[in-house]
Each structure stands twice: as structure tokens, then as C-alpha cells.
Design a protein around this motif. Sequence first.
Motif, short mmCIF file in Angstrom:
data_model
loop_
_atom_site.label_atom_id
_atom_site.label_comp_id
_atom_site.label_asym_id
_atom_site.label_seq_id
_atom_site.Cartn_x
_atom_site.Cartn_y
_atom_site.Cartn_z
N MET A 147 12.71 -6.78 17.33
CA MET A 147 11.90 -7.59 18.24
C MET A 147 12.58 -8.93 18.54
SD MET A 147 9.33 -5.70 19.06
CE MET A 147 8.02 -6.74 19.71
N ARG A 148 13.20 -9.54 17.54
CA ARG A 148 13.92 -10.79 17.78
C ARG A 148 15.16 -10.54 18.65
NH1 ARG A 148 12.17 -11.76 12.47
NH2 ARG A 148 14.12 -10.98 11.59
N ALA A 149 15.84 -9.41 18.43
CA ALA A 149 17.03 -9.09 19.23
C ALA A 149 16.68 -8.91 20.70
CB ALA A 149 17.71 -7.84 18.68
N LEU A 150 15.49 -8.39 20.98
CA LEU A 150 15.08 -8.23 22.38
C LEU A 150 15.09 -9.57 23.12
CD1 LEU A 150 12.00 -5.83 22.01
CD2 LEU A 150 14.16 -5.30 23.18
N LEU A 151 14.81 -10.64 22.40
CA LEU A 151 14.69 -11.96 23.03
C LEU A 151 15.98 -12.76 23.04
CD1 LEU A 151 11.16 -12.88 21.69
CD2 LEU A 151 11.77 -12.01 23.96
N GLU A 152 17.06 -12.19 22.51
CA GLU A 152 18.36 -12.87 22.59
C GLU A 152 18.76 -13.00 24.06
OE1 GLU A 152 20.71 -13.94 20.17
OE2 GLU A 152 19.08 -13.72 18.72
N ARG A 153 19.38 -14.11 24.39
CA ARG A 153 19.80 -14.33 25.78
C ARG A 153 20.88 -13.33 26.15
NH1 ARG A 153 17.48 -18.42 27.96
NH2 ARG A 153 18.82 -18.94 29.68
N ARG A 154 20.73 -12.72 27.32
CA ARG A 154 21.73 -11.82 27.86
C ARG A 154 21.69 -11.90 29.38
NH1 ARG A 154 18.28 -8.90 24.90
NH2 ARG A 154 19.86 -8.20 23.47
N ASN A 155 22.79 -11.58 30.01
CA ASN A 155 22.86 -11.61 31.46
C ASN A 155 22.24 -10.34 32.03
OD1 ASN A 155 24.17 -14.08 31.59
ND2 ASN A 155 26.17 -13.13 31.30
N MET A 156 21.09 -10.50 32.64
CA MET A 156 20.42 -9.38 33.31
C MET A 156 19.92 -9.88 34.65
SD MET A 156 18.34 -7.32 30.31
CE MET A 156 17.10 -8.56 30.03
N SER A 157 20.44 -9.29 35.71
CA SER A 157 20.08 -9.72 37.05
C SER A 157 18.68 -9.29 37.47
CB SER A 157 21.07 -9.17 38.07
OG SER A 157 22.36 -9.65 37.80
N TYR A 158 18.30 -8.08 37.10
CA TYR A 158 17.05 -7.53 37.62
C TYR A 158 15.94 -7.42 36.58
CZ TYR A 158 19.85 -6.38 41.66
OH TYR A 158 20.67 -6.45 42.76
N TYR A 159 16.20 -7.83 35.37
CA TYR A 159 15.21 -7.69 34.29
C TYR A 159 15.03 -9.01 33.55
CZ TYR A 159 15.76 -2.60 34.58
OH TYR A 159 15.77 -1.30 35.00
N SER A 160 13.87 -9.14 32.93
CA SER A 160 13.65 -10.22 31.98
C SER A 160 12.75 -9.69 30.86
CB SER A 160 13.04 -11.45 32.64
OG SER A 160 11.82 -11.14 33.25
N LEU A 161 13.00 -10.15 29.66
CA LEU A 161 12.19 -9.81 28.50
C LEU A 161 11.43 -11.06 28.09
CD1 LEU A 161 14.94 -7.67 26.92
CD2 LEU A 161 12.57 -6.89 27.07
N VAL A 162 10.12 -10.94 27.97
CA VAL A 162 9.26 -12.10 27.74
C VAL A 162 8.42 -11.90 26.48
CG1 VAL A 162 7.39 -13.48 28.75
CG2 VAL A 162 9.15 -12.49 30.24
N ASP A 163 8.42 -12.90 25.63
CA ASP A 163 7.58 -12.88 24.44
C ASP A 163 6.14 -13.15 24.87
OD1 ASP A 163 6.26 -13.19 22.03
OD2 ASP A 163 7.63 -14.71 21.26
N GLU A 164 5.29 -12.16 24.74
CA GLU A 164 3.87 -12.31 25.10
C GLU A 164 2.99 -12.14 23.87
OE1 GLU A 164 3.20 -9.78 28.52
OE2 GLU A 164 4.12 -11.29 29.83
N SER A 165 3.51 -12.51 22.72
CA SER A 165 2.78 -12.38 21.46
C SER A 165 1.46 -13.12 21.47
CB SER A 165 3.64 -12.88 20.30
OG SER A 165 4.85 -12.16 20.22
N GLN A 166 1.41 -14.25 22.18
CA GLN A 166 0.18 -15.04 22.20
C GLN A 166 -0.99 -14.23 22.75
OE1 GLN A 166 2.71 -15.50 24.31
NE2 GLN A 166 1.85 -15.50 26.34
N ARG A 167 -0.73 -13.23 23.58
CA ARG A 167 -1.81 -12.36 24.11
C ARG A 167 -2.48 -11.62 22.97
NH1 ARG A 167 0.47 -8.68 28.67
NH2 ARG A 167 -1.66 -7.91 28.54
N ASP A 168 -1.72 -11.23 21.94
CA ASP A 168 -2.30 -10.54 20.79
C ASP A 168 -3.23 -11.47 20.01
OD1 ASP A 168 -0.97 -8.18 21.35
OD2 ASP A 168 0.74 -8.70 20.08
N ASN A 169 -2.91 -12.74 19.98
CA ASN A 169 -3.72 -13.70 19.24
C ASN A 169 -5.02 -14.04 19.95
OD1 ASN A 169 -1.73 -13.86 17.26
ND2 ASN A 169 -0.67 -15.49 18.35
N LEU A 170 -5.13 -13.70 21.23
CA LEU A 170 -6.34 -13.97 22.00
C LEU A 170 -7.40 -12.90 21.79
CD1 LEU A 170 -4.76 -15.17 25.37
CD2 LEU A 170 -5.68 -16.58 23.53
N ASN A 171 -6.96 -11.72 21.34
CA ASN A 171 -7.89 -10.59 21.16
C ASN A 171 -8.58 -10.61 19.82
OD1 ASN A 171 -7.19 -9.60 23.68
ND2 ASN A 171 -5.45 -8.48 22.84
#
Length: 94
Positions: free
Chosen positions: A70-94
Motif C-alpha cells: 500500500m505504501r509502494a502504491l503511493l511512491e512518486r512515479r511518472n504516470m501521464s494518464y494515471y494517479s494513485l490517491v490515498d483516500e484512507s480518510q474515507r474509511d474513517n468517516l464510516n
Amino acid sequence: MGPTPTRVTLYARATEAERVAEFRWSPESGVSLTVFDQEWGALARDYYENGVPLIRENRRVPASEGAAFMRALLERRNMSYYSLVDESQRDNLN
């Protein structure tokens, strides 16, 4: 290092940002993947099945490594058409 993300969403940015896949993690159940768009979600499926490339360690981090994946998913990488976003805070709202 910080807390481990529990929800990371993959967005495709072909025209406007579209949610195409979501990774979820918990210590009890490990990593799971939900793909919302089969074509654009192929990158997420590749990461889930073959691991996330981690350039600084010259390896792929498999989903079986849970928190590290999960942490590796958020490592910076060059992606023109994609982005990976940490949306963990959504879990804390439920």
C-alpha cells in the motif's frame, strides 16, 4: 514512514479524472482490489498480480506484503494518464 494507507484509488486522466480501481488493506484481510473499468483498470490488476515497481529498491512489492504494498502504491512515479490517491480518510468517516 507514517500510517499505512487503507484505501488507495487509481484514477485515469484521459479527459477528466475517473475512478477506475481501488485497493483496500486491513491487517485481518490483507489487500483486495476492486476494478471499476476493465480497460483503464488493467494497470491496477497488473500491480495486484505482479507487484508494484519500487525503483529505489529495484524490486516489485507484492500484494502479499500488505502494508508495504500500500505504501509502494503511493511512491512518486511518472504516470501521464494515471494517479494513485490515498483516500484512507474515507474509511474513517464510516
